[in-house]
Design a protein around this motif. Structure first.
Motif, PDB file in Angstrom:
ATOM      1  N   TYR A 181       0.797  -1.228   0.000  1.00  0.00           N
ATOM      2  CA  TYR A 181       0.000   0.000   0.000  1.00  0.00           C
ATOM      3  C   TYR A 181       0.833   1.283   0.000  1.00  0.00           C
ATOM      4  O   TYR A 181       0.294   2.362  -0.245  1.00  0.00           O
ATOM      5  N   GLY A 182       2.113   1.176   0.306  1.00  0.00           N
ATOM      6  CA  GLY A 182       2.933   2.385   0.408  1.00  0.00           C
ATOM      7  C   GLY A 182       3.267   2.988  -0.940  1.00  0.00           C
ATOM      8  O   GLY A 182       3.076   2.368  -1.994  1.00  0.00           O
ATOM      9  N   PRO A 183       3.811   4.203  -0.933  1.00  0.00           N
ATOM     10  CA  PRO A 183       4.090   4.900  -2.190  1.00  0.00           C
ATOM     11  C   PRO A 183       5.379   4.453  -2.866  1.00  0.00           C
ATOM     12  O   PRO A 183       5.578   4.720  -4.055  1.00  0.00           O
ATOM     13  N   GLU A 184       6.284   3.757  -2.128  1.00  0.00           N
ATOM     14  CA  GLU A 184       7.558   3.395  -2.720  1.00  0.00           C
ATOM     15  C   GLU A 184       7.394   2.303  -3.776  1.00  0.00           C
ATOM     16  O   GLU A 184       6.639   1.351  -3.572  1.00  0.00           O
ATOM     17  N   PRO A 185       8.109   2.403  -4.895  1.00  0.00           N
ATOM     18  CA  PRO A 185       8.074   1.310  -5.869  1.00  0.00           C
ATOM     19  C   PRO A 185       8.730   0.060  -5.295  1.00  0.00           C
ATOM     20  O   PRO A 185       9.572   0.139  -4.394  1.00  0.00           O
ATOM     21  N   LEU A 186       8.337  -1.081  -5.811  1.00  0.00           N
ATOM     22  CA  LEU A 186       8.837  -2.347  -5.292  1.00  0.00           C
ATOM     23  C   LEU A 186      10.360  -2.425  -5.387  1.00  0.00           C
ATOM     24  O   LEU A 186      11.019  -2.945  -4.481  1.00  0.00           O
ATOM     25  N   MET A 190      12.798  -3.390  -2.269  1.00  0.00           N
ATOM     26  CA  MET A 190      13.723  -4.520  -2.406  1.00  0.00           C
ATOM     27  C   MET A 190      15.146  -4.066  -2.116  1.00  0.00           C
ATOM     28  O   MET A 190      15.888  -4.724  -1.376  1.00  0.00           O
ATOM     29  N   ALA A 191      15.542  -2.941  -2.704  1.00  0.00           N
ATOM     30  CA  ALA A 191      16.904  -2.436  -2.516  1.00  0.00           C
ATOM     31  C   ALA A 191      17.181  -2.095  -1.062  1.00  0.00           C
ATOM     32  O   ALA A 191      18.321  -2.222  -0.589  1.00  0.00           O
ATOM     33  N   ALA A 192      16.148  -1.670  -0.351  1.00  0.00           N
ATOM     34  CA  ALA A 192      16.292  -1.326   1.064  1.00  0.00           C
ATOM     35  C   ALA A 192      16.292  -2.560   1.958  1.00  0.00           C
ATOM     36  O   ALA A 192      16.468  -2.443   3.174  1.00  0.00           O
ATOM     37  N   GLY A 193      16.069  -3.724   1.373  1.00  0.00           N
ATOM     38  CA  GLY A 193      16.056  -4.953   2.145  1.00  0.00           C
ATOM     39  C   GLY A 193      14.786  -5.181   2.929  1.00  0.00           C
ATOM     40  O   GLY A 193      14.757  -6.017   3.841  1.00  0.00           O
ATOM     41  N   LEU A 194      13.712  -4.453   2.591  1.00  0.00           N
ATOM     42  CA  LEU A 194      12.455  -4.609   3.320  1.00  0.00           C
ATOM     43  C   LEU A 194      11.700  -5.861   2.891  1.00  0.00           C
ATOM     44  O   LEU A 194      10.973  -6.457   3.692  1.00  0.00           O
ATOM     45  N   VAL A 195      11.822  -6.252   1.638  1.00  0.00           N
ATOM     46  CA  VAL A 195      11.066  -7.382   1.108  1.00  0.00           C
ATOM     47  C   VAL A 195      11.976  -8.202   0.199  1.00  0.00           C
ATOM     48  O   VAL A 195      12.831  -7.650  -0.497  1.00  0.00           O
ATOM     49  N   ARG A 196      11.804  -9.518   0.251  1.00  0.00           N
ATOM     50  CA  ARG A 196      12.512 -10.402  -0.673  1.00  0.00           C
ATOM     51  C   ARG A 196      11.536 -10.827  -1.763  1.00  0.00           C
ATOM     52  O   ARG A 196      10.409 -11.236  -1.465  1.00  0.00           O
ATOM     53  N   GLN A 205       5.629  -5.603  -9.386  1.00  0.00           N
ATOM     54  CA  GLN A 205       5.056  -4.258  -9.363  1.00  0.00           C
ATOM     55  C   GLN A 205       3.659  -4.208  -9.959  1.00  0.00           C
ATOM     56  O   GLN A 205       2.750  -3.621  -9.351  1.00  0.00           O
ATOM     57  N   PRO A 206       3.421  -4.799 -11.147  1.00  0.00           N
ATOM     58  CA  PRO A 206       2.045  -4.792 -11.669  1.00  0.00           C
ATOM     59  C   PRO A 206       1.042  -5.432 -10.718  1.00  0.00           C
ATOM     60  O   PRO A 206      -0.115  -5.005 -10.662  1.00  0.00           O
TER      61      PRO A 206
END
Length: 223
Positions: A181-186, A190-196, A205-206
């Motif tokens: 739901y957040g505004p950041e693109p996937l 991913m780059a921030a290490g929040l999600v694998r 993303q789609p």
């Protein structure tokens, strides 16, 4: 002191519904069982604010109302679980409608704890998809895994034993809510290490673009 259950004593169907599921925590107990059976401890873990004796009471009340059953899984598991009946599963559209209404109600704080099942049901209610589109993604949150398929303007969810889906996302539930739901693109999360993200990363993303944390417009396709 034992709780005394009371009826509204009205012929109104809404009042009757509240007689069945209107007690504190009852709706959330049903929510946690909506995508499959769970053991007592698993339900308790996903409802961090409930006392053990209160959970036992609510489960007993809902069983007496015909909304769930307490049974043993077949071997090799052979463990006791709580599982919704057909009557309990029929409550699913009510949960979806409550989520849709709440999305337009002020005061919602998405930073508060959310369970994996709660997020899946939230996503079912916040689907804003082309009715002709077909998408699929798997989700792992803590020790729970799901496969969500979007087709014909509906989001169908089932629990899985192992990661499934052409694209698979893994993160804690509150982080996953931010990813969806957040505004950041996937790519950024991913780059921030929040999600694998495993599998077809380009499809991620789609998929999450199908969901927006806002009340659906009147007359729109409902999940």
């Amino acid at each position: 002191m034992a709780e005394i259950r009371k009826s509204y004593g009205e012929g109104c169907l809404a009042a009757h519904a509240l007689d069945v599921v209107g007690d504190r925590w009852a709706l959330l107990v049903l929510r946690e069982l909506m995508l499959g059976p769970k053991r007592f401890g698993a339900i308790r873990t996903r409802l961090p604010g409930i006392a053990t004796n209160m959970l036992a009471r609510r489960l007993a009340d809902l069983e007496a109302a015909g909304m769930l059953v307490h049974r043993d899984l077949p071997p090799p598991a052979s463990v006791p679980v709580y599982e919704l009946t057909a009557e309990g599963r029929a409550f699913h559209p009510v949960l979806v409608a409550l989520c849709q209404w709440a999305a337009g109600s002020p005061g919602h704080d998405p930073r508060l704890p959310i369970s994996p099942t709660a997020l899946m049901i939230s996503m079912q209610s916040m689907l804003h998809a082309d009715p002709g589109a077909v998408h699929e993604a798997g989700f792992s949150m803590d020790d729970e895994r799901f496969l969500m398929t979007v087709r014909a303007g509906r989001a169908e969810v089932r629990r899985t034993d192992a990661p499934e889906g052409a694209v698979h996302l893994a993160a804690p539930p509150n982080v996953m809510a931010r990813v969806v739901y957040g505004p950041e693109p996937l790519a950024r999360t991913m780059a921030a290490g929040l999600v694998r993200v495993d599998g077809d990363v380009a499809a991620g993303q789609p998929f999450i673009d199908l969901f927006r944390l806002e009340r659906p417009a009147p007359g729109s396709t409902q999940p």
